[in-house]
Design a protein around this motif. Structure first.
Motif, PDB file in Angstrom:
ATOM      1  N   THR A   2       0.732  -1.145  -0.003  1.00 35.93           N
ATOM      2  CA  THR A   2      -0.281   0.047  -0.017  1.00 35.93           C
ATOM      3  C   THR A   2       0.793   1.459   0.186  1.00 35.93           C
ATOM      4  O   THR A   2       2.172   1.150   0.399  1.00 35.93           O
ATOM      5  N   ARG A   3       0.231   2.336  -0.281  1.00 37.09           N
ATOM      6  CA  ARG A   3       0.954   3.581  -0.433  1.00 37.09           C
ATOM      7  C   ARG A   3      -0.104   4.616   0.395  1.00 37.09           C
ATOM      8  O   ARG A   3      -1.133   4.833   0.457  1.00 37.09           O
ATOM      9  N   SER A   4       0.514   5.586   1.414  1.00 38.68           N
ATOM     10  CA  SER A   4      -0.276   6.516   2.034  1.00 38.68           C
ATOM     11  C   SER A   4      -0.159   7.734   1.500  1.00 38.68           C
ATOM     12  O   SER A   4       0.931   8.383   0.898  1.00 38.68           O
ATOM     13  N   VAL A   5      -1.341   8.287   1.309  1.00 38.72           N
ATOM     14  CA  VAL A   5      -1.616   9.459   0.608  1.00 38.72           C
ATOM     15  C   VAL A   5      -2.560  10.185   1.297  1.00 38.72           C
ATOM     16  O   VAL A   5      -3.576   9.714   2.101  1.00 38.72           O
ATOM     17  N   GLU A   6      -2.871  11.606   0.904  1.00 38.87           N
ATOM     18  CA  GLU A   6      -3.834  12.380   1.404  1.00 38.87           C
ATOM     19  C   GLU A   6      -5.000  11.979   1.161  1.00 38.87           C
ATOM     20  O   GLU A   6      -5.457  11.553  -0.182  1.00 38.87           O
ATOM     21  N   LEU A   7      -6.158  11.902   1.756  1.00 38.37           N
ATOM     22  CA  LEU A   7      -7.439  11.606   1.588  1.00 38.37           C
ATOM     23  C   LEU A   7      -7.836  12.420   0.228  1.00 38.37           C
ATOM     24  O   LEU A   7      -8.550  11.877  -0.500  1.00 38.37           O
ATOM     25  N   ALA A  10      -8.323  10.623  -3.107  1.00 43.31           N
ATOM     26  CA  ALA A  10      -9.196   9.692  -3.063  1.00 43.31           C
ATOM     27  C   ALA A  10     -10.775  10.154  -2.976  1.00 43.31           C
ATOM     28  O   ALA A  10     -11.538   9.227  -3.454  1.00 43.31           O
ATOM     29  N   ALA A  11     -10.861  11.254  -2.581  1.00 41.61           N
ATOM     30  CA  ALA A  11     -12.215  11.727  -2.324  1.00 41.61           C
ATOM     31  C   ALA A  11     -12.287  13.488  -2.245  1.00 41.61           C
ATOM     32  O   ALA A  11     -11.421  13.807  -2.042  1.00 41.61           O
ATOM     33  N   ALA A  28     -16.255   9.520  -2.462  1.00 34.90           N
ATOM     34  CA  ALA A  28     -15.109   9.024  -3.055  1.00 34.90           C
ATOM     35  C   ALA A  28     -15.248   9.514  -4.682  1.00 34.90           C
ATOM     36  O   ALA A  28     -16.108   9.717  -5.264  1.00 34.90           O
ATOM     37  N   TRP A  29     -13.912   9.666  -5.217  1.00 42.32           N
ATOM     38  CA  TRP A  29     -13.752  10.114  -6.610  1.00 42.32           C
ATOM     39  C   TRP A  29     -14.423   8.944  -7.354  1.00 42.32           C
ATOM     40  O   TRP A  29     -14.877   9.289  -8.584  1.00 42.32           O
ATOM     41  N   LEU A 110      -3.860   2.697  -7.088  1.00 40.09           N
ATOM     42  CA  LEU A 110      -3.340   4.020  -7.273  1.00 40.09           C
ATOM     43  C   LEU A 110      -3.635   4.664  -8.406  1.00 40.09           C
ATOM     44  O   LEU A 110      -4.102   5.736  -8.685  1.00 40.09           O
ATOM     45  N   PRO A 111      -4.213   4.070  -9.945  1.00 38.67           N
ATOM     46  CA  PRO A 111      -4.441   4.766 -11.039  1.00 38.67           C
ATOM     47  C   PRO A 111      -5.997   5.430 -10.731  1.00 38.67           C
ATOM     48  O   PRO A 111      -6.084   6.167 -11.776  1.00 38.67           O
ATOM     49  N   LEU A 112      -6.637   5.058  -9.909  1.00 35.38           N
ATOM     50  CA  LEU A 112      -8.090   5.654  -9.736  1.00 35.38           C
ATOM     51  C   LEU A 112      -7.865   7.013  -8.879  1.00 35.38           C
ATOM     52  O   LEU A 112      -8.757   7.745  -8.953  1.00 35.38           O
ATOM     53  N   LEU A 113      -6.785   7.276  -8.210  1.00 35.49           N
ATOM     54  CA  LEU A 113      -6.368   8.446  -7.621  1.00 35.49           C
ATOM     55  C   LEU A 113      -6.521   9.700  -8.263  1.00 35.49           C
ATOM     56  O   LEU A 113      -5.892   9.718  -9.644  1.00 35.49           O
ATOM     57  N   ARG A 114      -6.843  10.917  -7.872  1.00 39.86           N
ATOM     58  CA  ARG A 114      -6.739  11.986  -8.534  1.00 39.86           C
ATOM     59  C   ARG A 114      -5.334  12.507  -8.490  1.00 39.86           C
ATOM     60  O   ARG A 114      -4.747  12.376  -7.497  1.00 39.86           O
TER      61      ARG A 114
END
Length: 128
Positions: A2-7, A10-11, A28-29, A110-114
């Motif tokens: 996993t990777r930690s990203v700011e929320l 994802a949303a 959620a995006w 990860l590809p779904l993240l903005r």
């Protein structure tokens, strides 16, 4: 892995306030990211995030058909907009506090993240 990203990657959020209560919606995006939000964005996690504002209660309402959730935070606005001496107590500003929370995302999602998301070697800083 996993990777930690700011929320916020994802949303997105919508907020409002009434009296001394703030409503913070997190949407959620992408529908595939919603289960991560449900698992990680708990009432307890949000209460910890707002501990300095001393909410008396944090309630989470799940909205699965919208891939969203709504948090109601009681007594978190310093008495309300009309009573507070703090100019930054509006509920509308509080969604940014939630959207800066860390979210653990599997590499497959990860590809779904903005974009842009931070590089893996970057350190993530969050507000407290």
């Amino acid at each position: 892995m996993t990777r930690s990203v700011e929320l916020r990657h994802a949303a997105h959020g919508r907020t409002g306030d009434k009296g001394n209560r703030s409503n913070i919606s997190v949407i959620a995006w992408d529908p595939a990211l919603y289960p991560l939000l449900v698992d990680q964005l708990t009432e307890e996690a949000v209460a910890r995030r707002f501990a300095s504002r001393r909410p008396t209660r944090v309630t989470r309402h799940l909205l699965p058909n919208l891939h969203a959730m709504n948090f109601v935070l009681d007594d978190v606005l310093d008495g309300g907009v009309n009573d507070a001496l703090n100019l930054d107590s509006h509920g509308k500003a509080l969604s940014f506090v939630v959207l800066a929370m860390p979210l653990e995302v599997p590499e497959s999602l990860l590809p779904l993240l903005r974009r842009p998301i931070p590089n893996q070697n970057d350190t993530m800083e969050t507000t407290r």
